[in-house]
Design an enzyme around this catalytic site. Structure first.
Site, PDB file in Angstrom:
ATOM      1  N   ALA A  79       0.843  -1.200   0.000  1.00 40.54           N
ATOM      2  CA  ALA A  79       0.000   0.000   0.000  1.00 40.54           C
ATOM      3  C   ALA A  79       0.875   1.245   0.000  1.00 40.54           C
ATOM      4  CB  ALA A  79      -0.946   0.019   1.199  1.00 40.54           C
ATOM      5  N   VAL A  80       0.300   2.280  -0.599  1.00 44.65           N
ATOM      6  CA  VAL A  80       0.982   3.568  -0.731  1.00 44.65           C
ATOM      7  C   VAL A  80       0.051   4.649  -0.188  1.00 44.65           C
ATOM      8  CG1 VAL A  80       1.824   5.246  -2.444  1.00 44.65           C
ATOM      9  CG2 VAL A  80       2.354   2.805  -2.714  1.00 44.65           C
ATOM     10  N   ARG A  86       0.631   7.061  -7.846  1.00 49.55           N
ATOM     11  CA  ARG A  86       1.056   7.336  -9.235  1.00 49.55           C
ATOM     12  C   ARG A  86       2.348   8.141  -9.261  1.00 49.55           C
ATOM     13  NH1 ARG A  86      -2.872   5.808 -13.028  1.00 49.55           N
ATOM     14  NH2 ARG A  86      -1.167   5.601 -14.502  1.00 49.55           N
ATOM     15  N   GLY A  90       4.720   2.413  -5.454  1.00 44.30           N
ATOM     16  CA  GLY A  90       4.282   1.014  -5.439  1.00 44.30           C
ATOM     17  C   GLY A  90       5.194   0.136  -6.283  1.00 44.30           C
ATOM     18  N   GLU A 112      -2.544 -12.570  -4.686  1.00 45.15           N
ATOM     19  CA  GLU A 112      -3.988 -12.534  -4.903  1.00 45.15           C
ATOM     20  C   GLU A 112      -4.426 -11.085  -4.858  1.00 45.15           C
ATOM     21  OE1 GLU A 112      -4.149 -14.902  -1.699  1.00 45.15           O
ATOM     22  OE2 GLU A 112      -4.031 -16.736  -2.869  1.00 45.15           O
ATOM     23  N   ASN A 117      -9.894  -4.496  -8.155  1.00 46.60           N
ATOM     24  CA  ASN A 117      -8.757  -3.603  -7.874  1.00 46.60           C
ATOM     25  C   ASN A 117      -7.944  -3.367  -9.155  1.00 46.60           C
ATOM     26  OD1 ASN A 117      -6.624  -2.161  -6.856  1.00 46.60           O
ATOM     27  ND2 ASN A 117      -6.327  -3.478  -5.067  1.00 46.60           N
ATOM     28  N   TYR A 124       0.711  -4.792 -11.392  1.00 40.10           N
ATOM     29  CA  TYR A 124       1.297  -6.140 -11.506  1.00 40.10           C
ATOM     30  C   TYR A 124       1.504  -6.518 -12.983  1.00 40.10           C
ATOM     31  CZ  TYR A 124      -0.210  -6.271  -6.632  1.00 40.10           C
ATOM     32  OH  TYR A 124      -0.400  -5.982  -5.308  1.00 40.10           O
TER      33      TYR A 124
HETATM   34  C1  LIG Z   1      -1.860  -0.403  -5.968  1.00 37.99           C
HETATM   35  C2  LIG Z   1      -0.951   0.684  -5.373  1.00 37.99           C
HETATM   36  C3  LIG Z   1      -0.011   0.046  -4.348  1.00 37.99           C
HETATM   37  C4  LIG Z   1      -0.124   1.322  -6.508  1.00 37.99           C
HETATM   38  O1  LIG Z   1       0.813   2.207  -5.919  1.00 37.99           O
HETATM   39  P1  LIG Z   1       1.341   3.507  -6.703  1.00 37.99           P
HETATM   40  O2  LIG Z   1       2.518   4.024  -5.969  1.00 37.99           O
HETATM   41  O3  LIG Z   1       0.229   4.442  -6.945  1.00 37.99           O
HETATM   42  O4  LIG Z   1       1.777   2.860  -8.106  1.00 37.99           O
HETATM   43  P2  LIG Z   1       2.904   3.390  -9.105  1.00 37.99           P
HETATM   44  O5  LIG Z   1       2.899   4.892  -9.146  1.00 37.99           O
HETATM   45  O6  LIG Z   1       4.179   2.722  -8.792  1.00 37.99           O
HETATM   46  O7  LIG Z   1       2.311   2.860 -10.488  1.00 37.99           O
HETATM   47  C5  LIG Z   1       3.010   1.930 -11.289  1.00 37.99           C
HETATM   48  C6  LIG Z   1       2.098   1.506 -12.426  1.00 37.99           C
HETATM   49  O8  LIG Z   1       0.954   0.822 -11.921  1.00 37.99           O
HETATM   50  C7  LIG Z   1      -0.199   1.139 -12.737  1.00 37.99           C
HETATM   51  N1  LIG Z   1      -1.150   1.901 -11.935  1.00 37.99           N
HETATM   52  C8  LIG Z   1      -1.008   2.310 -10.651  1.00 37.99           C
HETATM   53  N2  LIG Z   1      -2.130   2.947 -10.242  1.00 37.99           N
HETATM   54  C9  LIG Z   1      -2.988   2.937 -11.293  1.00 37.99           C
HETATM   55  C10 LIG Z   1      -4.308   3.429 -11.475  1.00 37.99           C
HETATM   56  N3  LIG Z   1      -4.963   4.087 -10.486  1.00 37.99           N
HETATM   57  N4  LIG Z   1      -4.890   3.237 -12.672  1.00 37.99           N
HETATM   58  C11 LIG Z   1      -4.256   2.601 -13.664  1.00 37.99           C
HETATM   59  N5  LIG Z   1      -2.981   2.110 -13.561  1.00 37.99           N
HETATM   60  C12 LIG Z   1      -2.368   2.269 -12.374  1.00 37.99           C
HETATM   61  C13 LIG Z   1       0.338   1.972 -13.882  1.00 37.99           C
HETATM   62  O9  LIG Z   1       0.778   1.075 -14.884  1.00 37.99           O
HETATM   63  C14 LIG Z   1       1.529   2.645 -13.237  1.00 37.99           C
HETATM   64  O10 LIG Z   1       2.490   3.107 -14.141  1.00 37.99           O
HETATM   65  P3  LIG Z   1       2.325   4.599 -14.780  1.00 37.99           P
HETATM   66  O11 LIG Z   1       1.983   5.523 -13.656  1.00 37.99           O
HETATM   67  O12 LIG Z   1       3.667   4.834 -15.389  1.00 37.99           O
HETATM   68  O13 LIG Z   1       1.200   4.483 -15.766  1.00 37.99           O
HETATM   69  C15 LIG Z   1      -1.820   1.823  -4.716  1.00 37.99           C
HETATM   70  O14 LIG Z   1      -2.817   2.220  -5.626  1.00 37.99           O
HETATM   71  C16 LIG Z   1      -2.463   1.414  -3.412  1.00 37.99           C
HETATM   72  O15 LIG Z   1      -1.868   1.554  -2.333  1.00 37.99           O
HETATM   73  N6  LIG Z   1      -3.732   0.927  -3.482  1.00 37.99           N
HETATM   74  C17 LIG Z   1      -4.470   0.533  -2.282  1.00 37.99           C
HETATM   75  C18 LIG Z   1      -3.920  -0.738  -1.682  1.00 37.99           C
HETATM   76  C19 LIG Z   1      -3.919  -1.871  -2.687  1.00 37.99           C
HETATM   77  O16 LIG Z   1      -4.831  -2.027  -3.484  1.00 37.99           O
HETATM   78  N7  LIG Z   1      -2.864  -2.705  -2.621  1.00 37.99           N
HETATM   79  C20 LIG Z   1      -2.695  -3.853  -3.487  1.00 37.99           C
HETATM   80  C21 LIG Z   1      -3.398  -5.015  -2.888  1.00 37.99           C
HETATM   81  S1  LIG Z   1      -3.215  -6.475  -3.909  1.00 37.99           S
END
Ligand SMILES: CC(C)(COP(=O)(O)OP(=O)(O)OC[C@H]1O[C@@H](n2cnc3c(N)ncnc32)[C@H](O)[C@@H]1OP(=O)(O)O)[C@@H](O)C(=O)NCCC(=O)NCCS
Length: 175
Positions: A79-80, A86, A90, A112, A117, A124
Site C-alpha cells: 500500500a501507498v 502514481r 508502489g 492474490e 482492484n 502487476y
Molecule cells: C496499488 C498501489 C499500491 C499502486 O501504488 P502507486 O505508488 O500508486 O503505483 P505506481 O505509481 O508505482 O504505479 C506503477 C504503475 O501501476 C499502474 N497503476 C497504478 N495505479 C494505477 C491506477 N490508479 N490506474 C491505472 N494504472 C495504475 C500503472 O501502470 C503505473 O504506471 P504509470 O503511472 O507509469 O502508468 C496503490 O494504488 C495502493 O496503495 N492501493 C491501495 C492498496 C492496494 O490495493 N494494494 C494492493 C493489494 S493487492
C-alpha cells in the site's frame, strides 16, 4: 504519472508501525490490525519493507509485506499513501521486494488481488505478472473473488528489471 517521489526503501522498524497502520486503514476495505504487522516482524520467512521520504526517515509513504518460501515469494500486502499514488512508489517497493527475493533464490512470485482492484492489477501486469486463476468469494464481507497472479522471474526478466534501463529508480535504499 507525476514525477517520481525521492524515496529510500528499507526494512521496517517497530517505530514505523503507527504510520504504516495509518496508510493501511486508508488503503484497504478490510485493513490488517496492528497485531498482524507485529507478527510479520517476528516471522523468520517474512520480509517487510517501507518506503520513506528521502529527507525524512519518519515520513513513511508506503510498505510491502512478502513471504519467502522455498523458491517462491508470496506478496501479501502492498500500500501507498493515497496522497502520493502514481509517483512510482508502489512499483519501486514491489521491485525492491522481488530483488531481495531473487537474491534469496526465489524464482516465482505469487499474489492474490481483488477482481475490482484495477490499479493494483495494472501495476502487476506492468511488471510482467499474469493472471493464473480465480478464487471465488475469497474476500469476506464483500464476497469478492480474488484473481491469482504469477510472475516467473527468469534470467531475462531479472536482467530487464534489475540491470537494464528499467532498474533506474527501482530501489534507492539498502535492503
Ligand atoms: C496499488 C498501489 C499500491 C499502486 O501504488 P502507486 O505508488 O500508486 O503505483 P505506481 O505509481 O508505482 O504505479 C506503477 C504503475 O501501476 C499502474 N497503476 C497504478 N495505479 C494505477 C491506477 N490508479 N490506474 C491505472 N494504472 C495504475 C500503472 O501502470 C503505473 O504506471 P504509470 O503511472 O507509469 O502508468 C496503490 O494504488 C495502493 O496503495 N492501493 C491501495 C492498496 C492496494 O490495493 N494494494 C494492493 C493489494 S493487492
Amino acid at each position: 504519472m507525476s514525477a517520481l517521489l525521492p524515496i529510500v526503501i528499507e526494512p521496517v522498524r517497530p517505530e514505523d508501525l503507527p504510520a504504516v497502520l495509518e496508510i493501511e486503514r486508508a488503503s484497504h476495505v478490510d485493513p490488517w490490525r496492528e497485531s498482524f504487522f507485529v507478527e510479520e516482524l517476528e516471522r523468520p520467512h517474512a520480509l517487510m519493507l517501507v518506503a520513506h521520504h528521502r529527507t525524512d526517515r519518519r515520513r513513511i509513504v508506503g510498505y510491502i509485506c512478502v513471504w519467502l518460501v522455498a523458491d517462491e515469494v508470496q506478496i501479501f500486502n502492498l500500500a501507498v499513501d493515497p496522497a502520493l499514488r502514481r509517483r512510482g512508489i508502489g512499483r519501486r517497493l514491489l521491485l525492491a521486494a522481488l530483488q531481495h527475493a531473487c537474491q534469496r533464490n526465489a524464482r516465482v512470485a505469487l499474489l492474490e488481488v481483488r477482481r475490482s482492484n484495477y490499479a493494483a492489477q495494472q501495476l502487476y501486469l506492468s511488471l510482467g505478472f499474469r493472471p493464473c486463476g480465480v478464487r471465488p468469494n475469497y474476500y469476506d464481507g464483500l464476497r469478492e473473488p480474488a484473481v491469482l497472479m504469477e510472475l516467473e522471474m527468469d534470467r531475462i526478466w531479472r536482467s530487464r528489471w534489475f540491470n537494464g534501463e528499467n532498474a533506474k529508480g527501482s530501489e534507492e535504499g539498502s535492503c
